[in-house]
Write a protein that holds these residues in place. Sequence first.
Motif, PDB file in Angstrom:
ATOM      1  N   LYS A 153       0.840  -1.189   0.000  1.00 32.75           N
ATOM      2  CA  LYS A 153       0.000   0.000   0.000  1.00 32.75           C
ATOM      3  C   LYS A 153       0.877   1.241   0.000  1.00 32.75           C
ATOM      4  O   LYS A 153       2.004   1.226   0.469  1.00 32.75           O
ATOM      5  CB  LYS A 153      -0.873   0.046   1.264  1.00 32.75           C
ATOM      6  N   LYS A 154       0.334   2.311  -0.506  1.00 31.34           N
ATOM      7  CA  LYS A 154       1.029   3.587  -0.460  1.00 31.34           C
ATOM      8  C   LYS A 154       1.061   4.067   0.985  1.00 31.34           C
ATOM      9  O   LYS A 154       0.071   3.981   1.704  1.00 31.34           O
ATOM     10  CB  LYS A 154       0.291   4.601  -1.337  1.00 31.34           C
ATOM     11  N   GLN A 155       2.220   4.550   1.420  1.00 32.24           N
ATOM     12  CA  GLN A 155       2.332   5.042   2.791  1.00 32.24           C
ATOM     13  C   GLN A 155       1.486   6.298   2.962  1.00 32.24           C
ATOM     14  O   GLN A 155       1.319   7.076   2.028  1.00 32.24           O
ATOM     15  CB  GLN A 155       3.787   5.350   3.134  1.00 32.24           C
ATOM     16  N   PRO A 156       0.968   6.509   4.175  1.00 34.49           N
ATOM     17  CA  PRO A 156       0.179   7.712   4.419  1.00 34.49           C
ATOM     18  C   PRO A 156       1.046   8.961   4.249  1.00 34.49           C
ATOM     19  O   PRO A 156       2.248   8.922   4.500  1.00 34.49           O
ATOM     20  CB  PRO A 156      -0.273   7.573   5.877  1.00 34.49           C
TER      21      PRO A 156
ATOM     22  N   LYS B 227       1.527  14.835   7.128  1.00 34.49           N
ATOM     23  CA  LYS B 227       0.685  16.033   7.160  1.00 34.49           C
ATOM     24  C   LYS B 227       1.042  16.978   8.294  1.00 34.49           C
ATOM     25  O   LYS B 227       0.589  18.110   8.308  1.00 34.49           O
ATOM     26  CB  LYS B 227      -0.789  15.639   7.293  1.00 34.49           C
TER      27      LYS B 227
ATOM     28  N   GLU C 200      -2.666   9.986  10.118  1.00 35.31           N
ATOM     29  CA  GLU C 200      -1.865   9.626   8.951  1.00 35.31           C
ATOM     30  C   GLU C 200      -0.372   9.753   9.221  1.00 35.31           C
ATOM     31  O   GLU C 200       0.204   8.867   9.792  1.00 35.31           O
ATOM     32  CB  GLU C 200      -2.313  10.403   7.721  1.00 35.31           C
ATOM     33  N   GLY C 201       0.277  10.846   8.814  1.00 36.92           N
ATOM     34  CA  GLY C 201       1.726  10.937   8.943  1.00 36.92           C
ATOM     35  C   GLY C 201       2.192  12.162   9.695  1.00 36.92           C
ATOM     36  O   GLY C 201       1.595  13.227   9.605  1.00 36.92           O
TER      37      GLY C 201
ATOM     38  N   GLN D 122      -6.932   5.184  10.581  1.00 39.94           N
ATOM     39  CA  GLN D 122      -6.200   5.039   9.322  1.00 39.94           C
ATOM     40  C   GLN D 122      -4.802   4.526   9.602  1.00 39.94           C
ATOM     41  O   GLN D 122      -4.325   4.575  10.726  1.00 39.94           O
ATOM     42  CB  GLN D 122      -6.093   6.403   8.625  1.00 39.94           C
ATOM     43  N   SER D 123      -4.127   4.064   8.543  1.00 35.38           N
ATOM     44  CA  SER D 123      -2.715   3.701   8.671  1.00 35.38           C
ATOM     45  C   SER D 123      -1.934   4.939   9.062  1.00 35.38           C
ATOM     46  O   SER D 123      -2.287   6.059   8.665  1.00 35.38           O
ATOM     47  CB  SER D 123      -2.181   3.168   7.343  1.00 35.38           C
ATOM     48  N   SER D 124      -0.864   4.747   9.815  1.00 39.15           N
ATOM     49  CA  SER D 124      -0.098   5.905  10.279  1.00 39.15           C
ATOM     50  C   SER D 124       1.397   5.657  10.161  1.00 39.15           C
ATOM     51  O   SER D 124       1.860   4.525  10.204  1.00 39.15           O
ATOM     52  CB  SER D 124      -0.455   6.222  11.737  1.00 39.15           C
TER      53      SER D 124
END
Length: 132
Positions: free
Chosen positions: A5-8, A11, A28-29, A46-48
């Motif tokens: 998957k694309k990394q988050p 932000k 997220e990031g 969400q993925s972080s």
Amino acid sequence: MFSRKKQPPIKSLVAQGTRIEGDVHFAEGMRIDGEVVGDIRAGSEQSSILVISETARVEGAVHADHVIVNGQVVGPVHAAELLELQPKAKITGNVHYKALEMHQGAVIAGQMCPVAVLVEEKPPLKLASNGQ
């Protein structure tokens, strides 16, 4: 988790020269280049990803799916998926992870605790009898 998957996206940023006192919650990031005195926790929706750069210092617990450390952390680190320790990483505290990537030069002063993975129960070993 992150390989397919694309990394988050990153932000949020705590810039070098910035000091935050208190707990930090993010989605997220997030990238830390400055100093945080308090816990850092990613939302679970969400993925972080959390990046603690070479110039960063964190005093408190760290919780995220993917944690990349190249600075200093004083406190426990919890990576639900991947913990990546780059060459200048220094962690004083226990680390909890599902997968670990540790580069030469990284230091952990604490216990390394892999996240419990269900292991299939194996049958007990039986000793072979002599001559029968």
